[in-house]
Design a protein around this motif. Structure first.
Motif, PDB file in Angstrom:
ATOM      1  N   VAL A  69       6.165   5.404  -0.617  1.00 43.39           N
ATOM      2  CA  VAL A  69       5.238   4.941   0.102  1.00 43.39           C
ATOM      3  C   VAL A  69       5.444   3.731   1.010  1.00 43.39           C
ATOM      4  O   VAL A  69       6.491   2.954   0.690  1.00 43.39           O
ATOM      5  N   CYS A  70       4.903   3.327   2.082  1.00 43.61           N
ATOM      6  CA  CYS A  70       4.767   2.249   2.847  1.00 43.61           C
ATOM      7  C   CYS A  70       3.400   1.930   3.123  1.00 43.61           C
ATOM      8  O   CYS A  70       2.737   2.643   3.864  1.00 43.61           O
ATOM      9  N   LYS A  71       2.889   0.684   2.731  1.00 45.58           N
ATOM     10  CA  LYS A  71       1.666   0.240   2.795  1.00 45.58           C
ATOM     11  C   LYS A  71       1.704  -0.919   3.890  1.00 45.58           C
ATOM     12  O   LYS A  71       2.306  -1.965   3.751  1.00 45.58           O
ATOM     13  N   THR A  72       0.966  -1.012   4.801  1.00 47.21           N
ATOM     14  CA  THR A  72       0.802  -2.038   5.738  1.00 47.21           C
ATOM     15  C   THR A  72      -0.446  -2.782   5.394  1.00 47.21           C
ATOM     16  O   THR A  72      -1.254  -2.405   4.312  1.00 47.21           O
ATOM     17  N   GLU A  75      -3.648  -0.201   5.081  1.00 48.95           N
ATOM     18  CA  GLU A  75      -3.638   0.604   4.001  1.00 48.95           C
ATOM     19  C   GLU A  75      -4.207  -0.427   2.744  1.00 48.95           C
ATOM     20  O   GLU A  75      -4.868   0.186   2.033  1.00 48.95           O
ATOM     21  N   LEU A  76      -3.495  -1.460   2.778  1.00 48.18           N
ATOM     22  CA  LEU A  76      -4.034  -2.447   1.563  1.00 48.18           C
ATOM     23  C   LEU A  76      -5.489  -2.823   1.730  1.00 48.18           C
ATOM     24  O   LEU A  76      -6.158  -2.779   0.647  1.00 48.18           O
ATOM     25  N   GLU A  79      -7.636   0.385   0.698  1.00 43.70           N
ATOM     26  CA  GLU A  79      -7.456   0.608  -0.751  1.00 43.70           C
ATOM     27  C   GLU A  79      -7.891  -0.318  -1.715  1.00 43.70           C
ATOM     28  O   GLU A  79      -8.238  -0.202  -3.079  1.00 43.70           O
ATOM     29  N   TYR A  80      -7.660  -1.623  -1.228  1.00 41.40           N
ATOM     30  CA  TYR A  80      -7.781  -2.773  -2.563  1.00 41.40           C
ATOM     31  C   TYR A  80      -9.047  -3.779  -2.275  1.00 41.40           C
ATOM     32  O   TYR A  80      -9.557  -4.323  -3.177  1.00 41.40           O
ATOM     33  N   ASN A  95       5.181  -5.427   5.239  1.00 38.85           N
ATOM     34  CA  ASN A  95       5.064  -4.309   4.674  1.00 38.85           C
ATOM     35  C   ASN A  95       5.507  -4.009   3.267  1.00 38.85           C
ATOM     36  O   ASN A  95       6.864  -4.331   3.002  1.00 38.85           O
TER      37      ASN A  95
END
Length: 103
Positions: A69-72, A75-76, A79-80, A95
């Motif tokens: 998984v790689c979250k930038t 995406e954060l 999702e959150y 990231n």
């Protein structure tokens, strides 16, 4: 990374952050103000390396790891954050990665 791989079980995962490189100036928060850069310098948190997003897989593969998984910040945010805080400021350029040992 070799030490992590050598001292971990085959099903281990590790989490780390990296600074994304947006230009030839090196890894840095994308919209860092002069005050932010000054504060980081005072705290001795200067970024010494970074990667372009398209270099991450090759970087880890070279040491025997796979990206799970790689979250930038994008995406954060999706999702959150909720309707109550969707406009919150998130750091652009740092990231979060989850990686595992290649099988």
């Amino acid at each position: 990374l070799d030490g992590i791989r050598l001292h971990s079980s085959s099903d281990s995962r590790f989490i780390f952050t990296y600074m994304e490189v947006f230009n030839e100036g090196g890894g840095q928060f994308k919209c860092a103000s002069p005050m932010t850069l000054y504060w980081l310098k005072m705290k001795r948190e200067m970024f010494t390396w970074g990667l372009k997003a398209d270099q991450l897989v090759a970087f880890l593969d070279h040491s025997g790891f796979d990206v799970l998984v790689c979250k930038t910040h994008k995406e954060l945010r999706e999702e959150y954050l909720t309707e109550n805080n969707l406009d919150a400021s998130l750091v652009v350029g740092e990231n979060i990665v989850v990686a595992t040992i290649s099988q």
